[in-house]
Design an enzyme around this catalytic site. Structure first.
Site, short mmCIF file in Angstrom:
data_model
loop_
_atom_site.label_atom_id
_atom_site.label_comp_id
_atom_site.label_asym_id
_atom_site.label_seq_id
_atom_site.Cartn_x
_atom_site.Cartn_y
_atom_site.Cartn_z
N GLY A 41 33.79 78.54 5.89
CA GLY A 41 32.34 78.68 5.96
C GLY A 41 31.73 77.90 7.06
N CYS A 42 30.68 77.73 7.06
CA CYS A 42 29.76 76.65 8.20
C CYS A 42 30.30 75.56 8.21
CB CYS A 42 28.21 76.95 7.61
SG CYS A 42 27.31 75.55 8.56
N PHE A 43 30.60 74.83 9.39
CA PHE A 43 31.23 73.78 9.41
C PHE A 43 30.23 72.65 9.06
CE2 PHE A 43 31.54 74.43 14.39
CZ PHE A 43 30.28 74.15 14.53
N TRP A 44 28.82 72.82 9.28
CA TRP A 44 28.07 71.71 8.96
C TRP A 44 28.20 71.30 7.25
CZ3 TRP A 44 23.02 74.68 11.02
CH2 TRP A 44 23.22 74.62 12.26
N CYS A 45 28.59 72.60 6.59
CA CYS A 45 28.36 72.49 5.09
C CYS A 45 29.73 71.86 4.71
CB CYS A 45 28.40 73.64 4.56
SG CYS A 45 26.67 74.52 4.99
#
Length: 175
Positions: free
Chosen positions: A9-13
């Site tokens: 998923g989102c790499f920030w997360c």
């Protein structure tokens, strides 16, 4: 030191989760598994390059095993949703692992089997590669520590992941 590349998923997360794990030295957000060199965030988000948003984790295998790293990965994202994590939809948000050698590939296959045994729904995580790693733009690195604290999306998604990490892997969380 060792490295592992994972998409979930989102790499920030995913980056935010692994920065809190004992034995992790560095987490770098980036792109992997698509066509074309040096993709930009905008290109990857379009879903046309085939790249996944991913993280490259540098860790100390004396403090953190690859098996533990992978088990944390599977516990802090949904490996049963194809090309999606929550509201993030597209191949760039797929659940995938990118081994650097045959030993990692075997460990990743075993981790998928463990995750499949623990999930009532089929695990759709793929093992891909070899593939070229492209670091994301600087403003994506350490996003949660800065801009992410003011981003409503991050504020909704990251704290529950961190709670799950702390609850399920308390001995592996930095103090």
């Amino acid at each position: 030191m060792a490295q592992a590349i994972m998409a979930g998923g989102c790499f920030w997360c995913t980056e935010a989760v692994f920065r809190d794990v004992v034995g992790v030295i560095e987490v770098e957000s980036g792109y992997i598994g698509g066509t074309g060199a040096n993709p930009t965030y905008k290109q990857v988000c379009s879903g046309t390059t085939g790249h996944a948003e991913a993280i490259r984790v540098t860790y100390d295998p004396e403090l953190l095993s690859l098996d533990d790293l992978l088990d944390i990965h599977f516990a802090t994202h949904d490996p049963t949703t194809l090309n999606r994590q929550g509201n993030d939809v597209g191949t760039q948000y797929r659940s995938a692992l990118f081994p650097v050698d045959d030993e990692q590939r075997a460990a990743m296959e075993a981790a998928i089997a463990r995750a499949a045994a623990a999930n009532p729904k089929p695990v759709v995580t793929t093992i891909e590669g070899p593939a070229t790693w492209y670091p994301a733009e600087d403003y994506h690195q350490e996003y949660w520590q800065g801009e992410g604290q003011r981003n409503p999306y991050c504020l909704a998604v990251i704290p529950p992941k961190l709670q799950k990490l702390r609850k399920s892997f308390a001995a592996k969380v930095k103090g």
